[in-house]
Design an enzyme around this catalytic site. Structure first.
Site, PDB file in Angstrom:
ATOM      1  N   TYR A  50       1.325  43.785 -39.692  1.00 31.11           N
ATOM      2  CA  TYR A  50       0.945  43.148 -38.439  1.00 31.11           C
ATOM      3  C   TYR A  50       1.122  41.646 -38.560  1.00 31.11           C
ATOM      4  O   TYR A  50       0.779  41.050 -39.575  1.00 31.11           O
ATOM      5  CB  TYR A  50      -0.502  43.476 -38.070  1.00 31.11           C
ATOM      6  N   HIS A  89      -9.827  44.455 -31.210  1.00 32.17           N
ATOM      7  CA  HIS A  89      -8.959  44.670 -32.363  1.00 32.17           C
ATOM      8  C   HIS A  89      -9.729  44.952 -33.648  1.00 32.17           C
ATOM      9  O   HIS A  89      -9.130  45.075 -34.714  1.00 32.17           O
ATOM     10  CB  HIS A  89      -8.011  43.486 -32.542  1.00 32.17           C
ATOM     11  N   ARG A 121       6.517  40.185 -27.392  1.00 29.48           N
ATOM     12  CA  ARG A 121       6.208  40.734 -28.711  1.00 29.48           C
ATOM     13  C   ARG A 121       6.463  42.227 -28.624  1.00 29.48           C
ATOM     14  O   ARG A 121       6.203  42.844 -27.592  1.00 29.48           O
ATOM     15  CB  ARG A 121       4.738  40.448 -29.003  1.00 29.48           C
ATOM     16  N   ASN A 131       5.701  45.999 -30.357  1.00 24.67           N
ATOM     17  CA  ASN A 131       4.836  46.757 -31.259  1.00 24.67           C
ATOM     18  C   ASN A 131       5.317  48.207 -31.254  1.00 24.67           C
ATOM     19  O   ASN A 131       6.041  48.623 -30.355  1.00 24.67           O
ATOM     20  CB  ASN A 131       3.387  46.664 -30.780  1.00 24.67           C
ATOM     21  N   TYR A 135      -4.058  53.875 -39.526  1.00 25.76           N
ATOM     22  CA  TYR A 135      -4.419  53.388 -38.191  1.00 25.76           C
ATOM     23  C   TYR A 135      -3.432  53.891 -37.155  1.00 25.76           C
ATOM     24  O   TYR A 135      -3.804  54.288 -36.056  1.00 25.76           O
ATOM     25  CB  TYR A 135      -4.479  51.858 -38.166  1.00 25.76           C
ATOM     26  N   LYS A 136      -2.173  53.890 -37.510  1.00 26.88           N
ATOM     27  CA  LYS A 136      -1.164  54.357 -36.563  1.00 26.88           C
ATOM     28  C   LYS A 136      -1.223  55.877 -36.400  1.00 26.88           C
ATOM     29  O   LYS A 136      -0.541  56.433 -35.548  1.00 26.88           O
ATOM     30  CB  LYS A 136       0.231  53.918 -37.003  1.00 26.88           C
TER      31      LYS A 136
END
Lengths: 327, 314
Positions: free
Chosen positions: A20, A179, A209, A211, A304-305
């Site tokens: 990140y 977050h 951005r 992601n 997390y993903k």
């Protein structure tokens, strides 16, 4: 086939790791990719604009709570409306038309067959509230953040394509709270740097951005909100059990960040793209790069993903596809 | 490099508002619509070889033109040039609009305090508040006979205006009006430094939390030239010597290091640079107390090393 030709590929050429970061760059710059190009405009209507807008209208009718506007954000919604109308014109000047006389505007969206005169700030001149009206003409999820007391607050949004989060739950929080669950983000100062970056934004520039994650559903459906978790929760376990890796969707989110001119509200609009692994496997540069990135991904980020349980299978599938392409 | 590139706008109209104040109305030379702006925004105008920031007086919503009101100041080369040399039809280089004195959307009510030519951003906030239907009250302190835009303020504010002719009347009005605002009110003040200090002190005594007070300094306090120091730019290894009377920003720009900047007086926040080592003598009006004590960033245009060296993450 899904349309990979306008996919904003999330990794820079040669990159083989992912962490990140505050990976922002000025928007409105065209990027060439092995499958096509993207990024010329802030808004990308895509090749399924009418279908997506109709899905969004249905979803909002079924669950009006996907639109959340704190009471003080009404002027910010008008600010957003005007910003997005102008971006629609920039994207498709042949089909989008805006004219103005003082605060009185006239709008025509030929693709959706909308023609509307309205007075900026006067909600009685639109058929719906301003955020719903504009939100049903752009493919992006529309998110608004207030810059208040040194913090950024998530104060209004229209979100129909959330990836395993809920706009109803998050609205009213500040960005550090939202977050909190993301590994390494707050600890390594990414959130505070992102906050500083956002706070320094001015209204004459737009940043973007990209992601990515793997979708929690093995189809191009973009609505995997917490609200509908019972509908999609069993899909990935089934996909894993069947070993149906070509069906797994790489989900790419293209965010556009700017400060709206009239109210100083910050935008965090998100355009979501889906690409099945089976199609990515046909593009060697993307296939090999994705395999390398997923193989190297640290355990906490993969967790997390939500891809930790099957990441090795993904790598095996992609490298296997590479071998059979050679053979 | 500055925050935004300069464009040239055409002077469409000039009005003498009071004996010392000129209103300048600007339009796009090609007849295009000008971008909207947040109330309280300013334009940076290059005039007579000087760059000065002037508040826009419109609501900012779908503007037909940009309007600034310029007070002729003693020894002010920029304002003197705008008063004596500028003519209708001229092209004037401007940057912005920039928003550095914004309205707090989450407030339930606004108390707007203007002193002297500080009325310009207050007029902008008042217009916007009327368009959006936001509750507002105005305190306007002025010297009798020299109050710019008084008629417009009276017409827009109606019964929600407290006029304060003279400094003593303004002090009294602040004391009274700051003491009786409902919870959720934010207060905004623009005027000379002495009035802003009075505003802040009166509000503090009345129990106002600092986050509900917003001030616009149109005259930045005079700063001492400061002691010389050395600054190491960590990423490039460049060593800068910053003499007394020269700012870190000037030293960096002279050495060819690109630092975005605009106001050069510690107000706009554009030249914020990351600090990697050393303690900072903060002299800006942007950073809050927590940010100051962290010593991790500084405004290069006004702030200096507290000791004899600094390291920057540049």
């Amino acid at each position: 086939m899904s349309d990979l030709s306008r996919l904003p590929w999330p990794f820079a050429p040669g990159e083989t790791t992912f962490r990140y970061a505050v990976n922002v760059e000025p928007a409105r710059r065209r990027i060439e990719t092995p499958a096509g190009h993207w990024g010329e405009h802030v808004i990308d209507l895509g090749d399924d604009y009418l279908e997506q807008m109709s899905l969004r209208r249905e979803l909002l009718a079924r669950d009006p709570g996907r639109r959340q506007v704190l009471p003080h954000m009404e002027p910010a919604c008008w600010d957003m409306l005007l910003f997005l109308l102008r971006e629609l014109v920039a994207t498709r000047p042949d089909a989008m038309h805006l004219s103005a006389e003082g605060r009185a505007f006239h709008w025509r969206n030929d693709l959706l067959g909308i023609e509307q005169a309205f007075v900026l700030g006067d909600a009685t001149t639109l058929p719906t509230d301003p955020l719903t009206w504009i939100g049903c003409q752009v493919p992006d999820d529309v998110l608004m953040v207030s810059d208040r007391g040194g913090r950024l607050w998530f104060d209004a949004a229209l979100v129909t394509w959330a990836a395993a989060w809920s706009v109803k739950f998050d609205v009213g929080m500040h960005l550090d709270e939202i977050h909190g669950p993301v590994p390494r983000l707050n600890e390594q100062g990414v959130t505070s740097r992102a906050t500083r970056f956002m706070r320094s934004l001015t209204s004459d520039v737009v940043y973007r951005r990209v992601n990515w994650t793997f979708s929690a559903h093995g189809s191009p459906r973009r609505d995997i909100s917490l609200e509908t978790k019972p509908d999609w929760d069993a899909d990935i376990p089934r996909l894993i059990r069947d070993g149906d890796w070509p069906r797994l969707q790489l989900r790419i989110e293209l965010e556009h960040l700017t400060r709206l001119p009239l109210t100083g509200t910050l935008t965090f609009n998100i355009r979501t793209y889906m690409a099945p692994l089976g199609e990515i496997a046909l593009i060697p540069e993307w296939r090999d790069q994705l395999a390398a990135v997923v193989a190297e991904l640290p355990e906490d980020i993969a967790g997390y993903k939500g891809i930790a349980p099957y990441r090795d299978d993904v790598v095996a599938y992609l490298t296997g596809a590479a071998r059979s392409a050679v053979a | 490099m500055s925050g935004s590139p300069a464009v040239c706008l055409r002077v469409a109209q000039i009005d003498q508002v009071t004996a010392g104040v000129r209103q300048i109305v600007l339009q796009d030379p090609d007849g295009r619509r000008l971008p909207g702006y947040a109330p309280g925004s300013h334009l940076t105008v290059t005039a007579g070889g000087k760059r000065n920031a002037y508040s826009l007086t419109g609501s900012g919503i779908a503007p037909d033109d940009y309007r600034i009101s310029v007070l002729r100041t003693r020894g002010g080369e920029g304002s003197g040039w705008l008063h004596d040399s500028l003519r209708v039809g001229d092209l004037l280089p401007v940057e912005g609009p920039r928003s550095a004195f914004p309205f707090e959307l989450a407030s339930t009510r606004s108390l707007l305090v203007a002193a002297g030519i500080g009325v310009t951003p207050i007029l902008s906030h008042l217009r916007a508040a009327r368009i959006w239907g936001r509750p507002v009250e105005v305190v306007y302190g002025y010297r009798p006979g020299a109050a710019a835009h008084l008629d417009e303020v009276r017409e827009l504010a109606g019964p929600d205006l407290v006029e304060a002719p003279g400094r003593a009347a303004l002090a009294q009005a602040l004391l009274e009006r700051l003491a009786c605002q409902p919870w959720g009110t934010h207060a905004y003040a623009c005027g000379p430094t002495a009035v802003l200090e009075l505003f802040t002190a009166t509000a503090r005594d009345a129990g106002w939390p600092p986050v509900r007070l917003h001030v616009e300094h149109f005259q930045a306090p005079e700063l001492a030239p400061g002691r010389p120091f050395a600054a190491l730019l960590r990423r490039t290894g460049v060593q800068l010597a910053v003499p007394s009377g020269t700012s870190l920003l000037e030293a960096a720009l002279d050495a060819g290091v690109d630092v975005p900047n605009l106001c050069r007086r510690g107000v706009c926040g554009q030249c914020l640079v990351p600090v990697a080592g050393g303690r900072v003598d903060h002299r800006d009006l942007v950073l809050d107390e927590t940010e100051r004590q962290a010593h991790t960033s500084m405004l290069a245009c006004v702030s200096r090393a507290a000791d004899d060296h600094l390291e920057l993450d540049l």
